[in-house]
Design a protein around this motif. Structure first.
Motif, PDB file in Angstrom:
ATOM      1  N   LEU A 137      -5.563  -5.360   4.353  1.00 47.07           N
ATOM      2  CA  LEU A 137      -5.590  -4.094   3.649  1.00 47.07           C
ATOM      3  C   LEU A 137      -7.192  -3.645   3.969  1.00 47.07           C
ATOM      4  CD1 LEU A 137      -4.712  -1.632   2.001  1.00 47.07           C
ATOM      5  CD2 LEU A 137      -5.151  -3.124   0.031  1.00 47.07           C
ATOM      6  N   ASP A 145      -2.245   0.278  -4.501  1.00 46.10           N
ATOM      7  CA  ASP A 145      -2.337  -1.073  -3.854  1.00 46.10           C
ATOM      8  C   ASP A 145      -1.898  -2.033  -4.837  1.00 46.10           C
ATOM      9  OD1 ASP A 145      -3.036   0.101  -1.435  1.00 46.10           O
ATOM     10  OD2 ASP A 145      -5.002   0.238  -2.193  1.00 46.10           O
ATOM     11  N   HIS A 185       0.832  -0.989  -0.076  1.00 48.02           N
ATOM     12  CA  HIS A 185      -0.070   0.051  -0.077  1.00 48.02           C
ATOM     13  C   HIS A 185       0.862   1.158  -0.045  1.00 48.02           C
ATOM     14  CE1 HIS A 185      -3.272   2.566   1.249  1.00 48.02           C
ATOM     15  NE2 HIS A 185      -2.702   2.864   2.449  1.00 48.02           N
TER      16      HIS A 185
END
Length: 98
Positions: free
Chosen positions: A66, A94, A4
């Motif tokens: 995430l 991402d 990320h």
């Protein structure tokens, strides 16, 4: 694993002290939010940044980690702090690590 990446641009009124406080708060998330394997954040020193002053990378165990990170109360505190100190724009990427 999932990477990320966030680039952050601030208002001209945001102080260096506020940016440093953001970094201190953000780095603590590794000890709070499950699924974070690594987290790094720092001030940009490149003159090619197009005004983005802080970079963040977070490595997660998987996509579920995430997905749980976004709404987590500790992450939302960071988002609110960003808005308070003058978040102007952000770019987020991402991707799965092969």
């Amino acid at each position: 694993m999932v990477e990320h990446i966030v680039l952050i641009k601030f208002s001209s009124k945001t102080t260096n002290e506020q940016k440093e406080e953001l970094i201190r708060r953000t780095l603590r998330l590794k000890d709070i939010i499950p699924g974070i394997l690594d987290i790094q954040q720092g001030m940009n020193f490149s003159n090619r940044s197009q005004g983005y002053e802080v970079g963040l990378t977070v490595r997660f165990k998987d996509q579920t980690s995430l997905e749980n990170y976004g709404p987590h109360p500790a992450h939302q505190e960071i988002v609110n702090f960003l808005k308070e100190i003058g978040l102007e724009d952000s770019i987020i990427v991402d991707f799965e690590i092969q």
